[in-house]
Structure formats: C-alpha cells, structure tokens
Design a protein around this motif. Sequence first.
Motif, PDB file in Angstrom:
ATOM      1  N   TYR A  10       0.841  -1.200   0.000  1.00  0.00           N
ATOM      2  CA  TYR A  10       0.000   0.000   0.000  1.00  0.00           C
ATOM      3  C   TYR A  10       0.876   1.251   0.000  1.00  0.00           C
TER       4      TYR A  10
ATOM      5  N   ASN B 287       2.383   4.446  -2.461  1.00  0.00           N
ATOM      6  CA  ASN B 287       2.180   5.257  -3.664  1.00  0.00           C
ATOM      7  C   ASN B 287       3.292   6.296  -3.771  1.00  0.00           C
TER       8      ASN B 287
ATOM      9  N   TYR C 102       4.346  10.073  -5.660  1.00  0.00           N
ATOM     10  CA  TYR C 102       3.843  11.282  -6.311  1.00  0.00           C
ATOM     11  C   TYR C 102       5.009  12.147  -6.753  1.00  0.00           C
TER      12      TYR C 102
ATOM     13  N   LEU D 221       0.012  11.674  -9.208  1.00  0.00           N
ATOM     14  CA  LEU D 221       0.280  10.265  -8.930  1.00  0.00           C
ATOM     15  C   LEU D 221       1.141   9.651 -10.021  1.00  0.00           C
TER      16      LEU D 221
ATOM     17  N   TYR E 248       1.284   3.496  -8.064  1.00  0.00           N
ATOM     18  CA  TYR E 248       0.415   3.081  -6.970  1.00  0.00           C
ATOM     19  C   TYR E 248       0.607   1.594  -6.710  1.00  0.00           C
TER      20      TYR E 248
ATOM     21  N   TYR F  45       7.445  12.226  -3.550  1.00  0.00           N
ATOM     22  CA  TYR F  45       6.954  11.844  -2.227  1.00  0.00           C
ATOM     23  C   TYR F  45       6.386  10.436  -2.262  1.00  0.00           C
TER      24      TYR F  45
ATOM     25  N   GLN G  41       3.906   7.723  -0.118  1.00  0.00           N
ATOM     26  CA  GLN G  41       2.739   7.836   0.752  1.00  0.00           C
ATOM     27  C   GLN G  41       2.180   6.442   1.026  1.00  0.00           C
TER      28      GLN G  41
ATOM     29  N   SER H  82      -0.973   4.086   2.129  1.00  0.00           N
ATOM     30  CA  SER H  82      -2.429   4.080   2.239  1.00  0.00           C
ATOM     31  C   SER H  82      -2.887   2.801   2.946  1.00  0.00           C
TER      32      SER H  82
ATOM     33  N   PHE I 220       2.881  10.686   4.508  1.00  0.00           N
ATOM     34  CA  PHE I 220       3.809  10.896   3.409  1.00  0.00           C
ATOM     35  C   PHE I 220       5.247  10.880   3.916  1.00  0.00           C
TER      36      PHE I 220
END
Lengths: 118, 107
Positions: free
Chosen positions: B32, B34, B36, B46, B49, B87, B89, B91, B98
């Motif tokens: 999970y 991601n 950016y 994005l 992912y 960055y 991140q 989820s 982040f």
Amino acid sequence: QVQLQESGPGLVKPSETLSLTCIVSGASVRSYYWSWIRQPPGKGLEWIGYMFYSGSTDYNPSLKSRATISVDMSKNRVSLKLTSVTAADTAVYYCAGAGGVVTPLHSWGQGTLLAVSS
Amino acid sequence: DIQMTQSPSSLSASVGDRVTITCRASQSIDTYLNWYQQKPGKAPSLLIYAASSLQSGVPSRFSGSGSGTDFTLTISRLQPEDFASYYCQQSYNSPLSFGGGTKVEIK
C-alpha cells in the motif's frame, strides 16, 4: 476526467475558523473519497482527513479534532473547516480524490494558499 | 501512526542518469505504497500506486518496487521534465502519511 478547484479567503486571523471549498467537476461527488492535504511553505505534505458522501469520515489526530470535512451533493463540492487556527496552519491546502479508503489519491486540485496572520 | 522515511532528501543528477529514491515504512504496509511527483508551484500528481503499478499516462522510465517496509522509485533515464520533488505515501491505514520528500535537482 475529474477536475478539482479549491478556493478560500487567502488570509485569516489567529484563533479564527478557516473555511475552504473544493468544486468537483467531471465526476459526481458521490463517486470518490475526498481528502484534504496541506503543505506548509517549503515543507512536505500532511493529510488532514477524508470524507465519503455516505458520511464516513476520518481525520488525522494531529489536528486535535479541529478539522471538519463535509460534502454538498447539491453543489458537487467538498468543504473543509479548521477551527482555532494559528500561524502553524499557514499552508497550501489541496483537495484530492481517491477510489477508496486504501487507494491512492489520483486526482488533485491546484491548491489554495491560506495564510494565518493578524 | 506509520512513519515514512525517504532518502535521500535531495540529490543532484544529470539528464540520462539512473536515479533511485528509497522509502521506508515504520511497520509493514504490504504494497500500500504510492509515489507522487510535484513540480514547483504545482500540485502533486500520482506516478506509481500499489508499490509497482504505473499510473496511466506516466512514462515507462518510472518504476517502483518493494513490499513490507522497503520501497524504491527508479527513474531509468532522467529527463529534463523529471526535475521535481518526489513523495512516497502509505495508504495501508489511517492516518495516511507521506515521506518527507526527495528533491531531484540538475547537476
């Protein structure tokens, strides 16, 4: 394609409540989970919280319950209220959409700068 | 809360270089994760992912890997438009968090 447009007052005084709006176009506000994220000048990103149109919400505990996110289905927009602001709340505020709770933030607005100063 | 640590915080590279950015989670987040990209004065967008899936429209020179706690973003051949901040991140759970960001600058 989802488009997001944030707006706000630009400047608020310490201890006041800031109110920001994010207009959603290209999709129904019912379609996604809507988050607010902020970025102080020259710094990194901080997630504030999210809301789904059903009423499901979650917030970052770091905001100490000062944040409230709402969805207006009639106007297809998302709002953020942050109470008792201080200079530490000065930041660019972004709204962003995700397909679910654990999915990435795939659509972002351009952001709105909010300064807190007397 | 899950802490995300990126390294390096900044790097200088030349066009055509291979660039690798790492991201470490304070606990396992499965995939999970991601990534950016953020250009100056712009919103993040994005790139990657679920640790390794390329977002539609993102050039194939970007790739991601990892699972559990350790992740990497690789740019195979750096292009002028890739000079930006990146960055990671998570989820996996709330609160979403982040990494501190990596600024890729021109050497």
